[in-house]
Design a protein around this motif. Structure first.
Motif, PDB file in Angstrom:
ATOM      1  N   GLY A 128     -26.290  49.787 -30.956  1.00 22.75           N
ATOM      2  CA  GLY A 128     -25.131  50.356 -31.434  1.00 22.75           C
ATOM      3  C   GLY A 128     -25.165  51.142 -32.696  1.00 22.75           C
ATOM      4  O   GLY A 128     -24.393  52.273 -32.781  1.00 22.75           O
ATOM      5  N   ASN A 129     -26.331  51.061 -33.332  1.00 22.88           N
ATOM      6  CA  ASN A 129     -26.767  52.448 -34.274  1.00 22.88           C
ATOM      7  C   ASN A 129     -27.213  53.532 -33.519  1.00 22.88           C
ATOM      8  O   ASN A 129     -26.891  54.609 -33.817  1.00 22.88           O
ATOM      9  N   PHE A 130     -27.525  53.463 -32.206  1.00 17.95           N
ATOM     10  CA  PHE A 130     -27.964  54.637 -31.406  1.00 17.95           C
ATOM     11  C   PHE A 130     -26.633  55.118 -30.473  1.00 17.95           C
ATOM     12  O   PHE A 130     -26.679  56.272 -30.091  1.00 17.95           O
ATOM     13  N   THR A 131     -25.498  54.399 -30.653  1.00 19.79           N
ATOM     14  CA  THR A 131     -24.413  54.972 -29.774  1.00 19.79           C
ATOM     15  C   THR A 131     -23.266  54.962 -30.799  1.00 19.79           C
ATOM     16  O   THR A 131     -23.063  56.045 -31.465  1.00 19.79           O
ATOM     17  N   LYS A 132     -22.543  53.801 -30.982  1.00 20.21           N
ATOM     18  CA  LYS A 132     -21.264  54.203 -31.832  1.00 20.21           C
ATOM     19  C   LYS A 132     -21.797  54.677 -33.511  1.00 20.21           C
ATOM     20  O   LYS A 132     -20.752  55.461 -34.137  1.00 20.21           O
ATOM     21  N   GLY A 133     -22.736  54.355 -33.978  1.00 24.14           N
ATOM     22  CA  GLY A 133     -23.050  54.559 -35.360  1.00 24.14           C
ATOM     23  C   GLY A 133     -24.259  55.712 -35.496  1.00 24.14           C
ATOM     24  O   GLY A 133     -24.897  55.697 -36.612  1.00 24.14           O
ATOM     25  N   ARG A 134     -24.254  56.590 -34.453  1.00 20.86           N
ATOM     26  CA  ARG A 134     -25.393  57.553 -34.220  1.00 20.86           C
ATOM     27  C   ARG A 134     -25.408  58.314 -35.583  1.00 20.86           C
ATOM     28  O   ARG A 134     -26.513  58.673 -36.329  1.00 20.86           O
ATOM     29  N   GLU A 135     -24.351  59.048 -35.644  1.00 19.90           N
ATOM     30  CA  GLU A 135     -24.305  60.063 -36.945  1.00 19.90           C
ATOM     31  C   GLU A 135     -24.509  59.379 -38.239  1.00 19.90           C
ATOM     32  O   GLU A 135     -25.174  59.903 -39.062  1.00 19.90           O
ATOM     33  N   LEU A 163     -39.747  46.315 -26.511  1.00 19.75           N
ATOM     34  CA  LEU A 163     -39.418  47.473 -25.517  1.00 19.75           C
ATOM     35  C   LEU A 163     -39.561  47.203 -24.341  1.00 19.75           C
ATOM     36  O   LEU A 163     -38.448  47.834 -23.396  1.00 19.75           O
ATOM     37  N   ASP A 164     -40.132  46.133 -23.929  1.00 19.89           N
ATOM     38  CA  ASP A 164     -40.023  45.429 -22.485  1.00 19.89           C
ATOM     39  C   ASP A 164     -38.636  45.310 -22.156  1.00 19.89           C
ATOM     40  O   ASP A 164     -37.871  45.291 -21.152  1.00 19.89           O
ATOM     41  N   ASP A 165     -38.025  44.467 -23.274  1.00 23.78           N
ATOM     42  CA  ASP A 165     -36.487  44.064 -22.894  1.00 23.78           C
ATOM     43  C   ASP A 165     -35.621  44.973 -23.001  1.00 23.78           C
ATOM     44  O   ASP A 165     -34.667  45.132 -21.979  1.00 23.78           O
ATOM     45  N   ILE A 166     -36.116  46.128 -23.690  1.00 21.77           N
ATOM     46  CA  ILE A 166     -35.118  47.360 -23.591  1.00 21.77           C
ATOM     47  C   ILE A 166     -35.170  47.992 -21.974  1.00 21.77           C
ATOM     48  O   ILE A 166     -34.408  48.361 -21.521  1.00 21.77           O
ATOM     49  N   ALA A 167     -36.435  48.063 -21.563  1.00 16.75           N
ATOM     50  CA  ALA A 167     -36.732  48.658 -20.165  1.00 16.75           C
ATOM     51  C   ALA A 167     -36.082  47.752 -19.210  1.00 16.75           C
ATOM     52  O   ALA A 167     -35.765  48.538 -18.046  1.00 16.75           O
ATOM     53  N   ASN A 168     -35.982  46.723 -19.477  1.00 19.48           N
ATOM     54  CA  ASN A 168     -35.413  45.517 -18.314  1.00 19.48           C
ATOM     55  C   ASN A 168     -33.980  45.403 -18.540  1.00 19.48           C
ATOM     56  O   ASN A 168     -33.266  44.513 -17.724  1.00 19.48           O
ATOM     57  N   ALA A 169     -33.400  46.209 -19.613  1.00 13.31           N
ATOM     58  CA  ALA A 169     -31.977  46.090 -19.873  1.00 13.31           C
ATOM     59  C   ALA A 169     -31.649  44.572 -20.207  1.00 13.31           C
ATOM     60  O   ALA A 169     -30.682  44.243 -19.896  1.00 13.31           O
ATOM     61  N   ASP A 170     -32.455  43.905 -20.888  1.00 17.57           N
ATOM     62  CA  ASP A 170     -32.414  42.536 -21.139  1.00 17.57           C
ATOM     63  C   ASP A 170     -31.667  42.361 -22.747  1.00 17.57           C
ATOM     64  O   ASP A 170     -32.431  42.090 -23.801  1.00 17.57           O
ATOM     65  N   TYR A 171     -30.580  42.983 -22.865  1.00 11.35           N
ATOM     66  CA  TYR A 171     -29.535  43.098 -23.859  1.00 11.35           C
ATOM     67  C   TYR A 171     -28.211  43.165 -23.484  1.00 11.35           C
ATOM     68  O   TYR A 171     -27.956  43.588 -22.206  1.00 11.35           O
ATOM     69  N   ARG A 172     -27.080  42.679 -24.435  1.00 15.05           N
ATOM     70  CA  ARG A 172     -25.699  42.809 -23.852  1.00 15.05           C
ATOM     71  C   ARG A 172     -25.061  44.127 -23.728  1.00 15.05           C
ATOM     72  O   ARG A 172     -24.209  44.346 -22.885  1.00 15.05           O
ATOM     73  N   SER A 173     -25.612  45.252 -24.584  1.00  7.51           N
ATOM     74  CA  SER A 173     -24.909  46.532 -24.697  1.00  7.51           C
ATOM     75  C   SER A 173     -25.074  47.184 -23.487  1.00  7.51           C
ATOM     76  O   SER A 173     -26.063  46.917 -22.473  1.00  7.51           O
ATOM     77  N   HIS A 174     -24.165  48.013 -23.104  1.00 11.10           N
ATOM     78  CA  HIS A 174     -24.082  48.848 -21.989  1.00 11.10           C
ATOM     79  C   HIS A 174     -24.981  50.201 -21.961  1.00 11.10           C
ATOM     80  O   HIS A 174     -25.120  50.990 -21.398  1.00 11.10           O
ATOM     81  N   PHE A 175     -25.618  50.408 -23.272  1.00  8.96           N
ATOM     82  CA  PHE A 175     -26.632  51.469 -23.444  1.00  8.96           C
ATOM     83  C   PHE A 175     -27.706  51.583 -22.364  1.00  8.96           C
ATOM     84  O   PHE A 175     -28.489  50.597 -22.295  1.00  8.96           O
ATOM     85  N   ASN A 176     -27.632  52.741 -21.691  1.00 10.87           N
ATOM     86  CA  ASN A 176     -28.787  53.162 -20.629  1.00 10.87           C
ATOM     87  C   ASN A 176     -30.211  52.703 -21.191  1.00 10.87           C
ATOM     88  O   ASN A 176     -30.607  53.346 -22.245  1.00 10.87           O
ATOM     89  N   PRO A 177     -31.143  51.929 -20.578  1.00  9.81           N
ATOM     90  CA  PRO A 177     -32.332  51.622 -20.966  1.00  9.81           C
ATOM     91  C   PRO A 177     -33.157  52.877 -21.169  1.00  9.81           C
ATOM     92  O   PRO A 177     -33.989  53.207 -22.017  1.00  9.81           O
ATOM     93  N   LYS A 178     -33.019  54.087 -20.171  1.00  9.99           N
ATOM     94  CA  LYS A 178     -33.769  55.017 -20.628  1.00  9.99           C
ATOM     95  C   LYS A 178     -33.358  55.763 -21.681  1.00  9.99           C
ATOM     96  O   LYS A 178     -34.142  56.428 -22.653  1.00  9.99           O
ATOM     97  N   SER A 179     -32.147  55.963 -21.825  1.00  8.99           N
ATOM     98  CA  SER A 179     -31.541  56.677 -23.194  1.00  8.99           C
ATOM     99  C   SER A 179     -31.903  56.167 -24.501  1.00  8.99           C
ATOM    100  O   SER A 179     -32.113  56.684 -25.701  1.00  8.99           O
ATOM    101  N   TYR A 180     -31.963  54.477 -24.359  1.00  9.58           N
ATOM    102  CA  TYR A 180     -32.400  53.635 -25.733  1.00  9.58           C
ATOM    103  C   TYR A 180     -33.701  53.932 -25.947  1.00  9.58           C
ATOM    104  O   TYR A 180     -34.141  54.370 -27.118  1.00  9.58           O
ATOM    105  N   ILE A 181     -34.740  54.146 -24.850  1.00  4.68           N
ATOM    106  CA  ILE A 181     -36.200  54.468 -25.129  1.00  4.68           C
ATOM    107  C   ILE A 181     -36.164  55.643 -25.792  1.00  4.68           C
ATOM    108  O   ILE A 181     -37.043  55.999 -26.796  1.00  4.68           O
TER     109      ILE A 181
END
Length: 114
Positions: free
Chosen positions: A21-28, A53-71
Motif C-alpha cells: 500500500g505504501n508503494f502504491t496508494k501511499g507512494r508519494e 522477498l520470496d513471498d513477494i516473488a511468489n505473489a504470496d500476499y493479498r495486494s494486486h501489486f505486481n511482484p516484479k514491480s514490488y521488488i
C-alpha cells in the motif's frame, strides 16, 4: 546541533500488504518520508513483520501489486534513499531495530550529530 532522532528513522510495517500500500496508494507520502531523511543525511530502516522477498516473488500476499514491480520498488528505494528493508518474524522485530539503531548510532556518519 541535531539530535539523533532527526538522523535515524525506523519505519515498521505489519505485513507485505501494508508495505504494498505504501508503494502504491501511499507512494508519494512514502517518498516524502524518505526524502526528509536524505535532506538531513540520515538513515532509515524499514522492518516488515511477516513476509519475505520470496513471498513477494511468489505473489504470496493479498495486494494486486505486481511482484516484479514490488521488488523493483524495494530496490529503487534502497538505492535512491540509502535505506534497508528487513523482512523478519514479528518476535524478531524489536531486536532487529535495536541492533540497527546501535550500529547506526555509533557509525562514522552519525558520530558528529551532537
Amino acid at each position: 546541533d541535531k539530535d539523533l532522532s532527526s538522523c535515524i528513522a525506523v519505519e515498521r510495517k505489519g505485513s507485505l500488504d501494508e508495505l504494498a500500500g505504501n508503494f502504491t496508494k501511499g507512494r508519494e507520502r512514502f517518498k516524502k518520508e524518505f526524502g526528509r531523511m536524505i535532506e538531513v543525511q540520515g538513515k532509515m530502516i524499514v522492518v516488515v513483520d511477516e513476509g519475505s522477498l520470496d513471498d513477494i516473488a511468489n505473489a504470496d500476499y493479498r495486494s494486486h501489486f505486481n511482484p516484479k514491480s514490488y521488488i523493483g520498488s524495494i530496490k529503487s528505494f534502497e538505492d535512491k534513499y540509502n535505506t534497508q528493508f528487513h523482512f523478519i518474524e514479528p518476535h524478531q522485530s524489536p531486536q532487529c531495530i535495536i541492533d540497527w539503531l546501535i550500529e547506526n548510532a555509533s557509525s562514522q556518519e552519525l558520530a558528529n550529530v551532537a
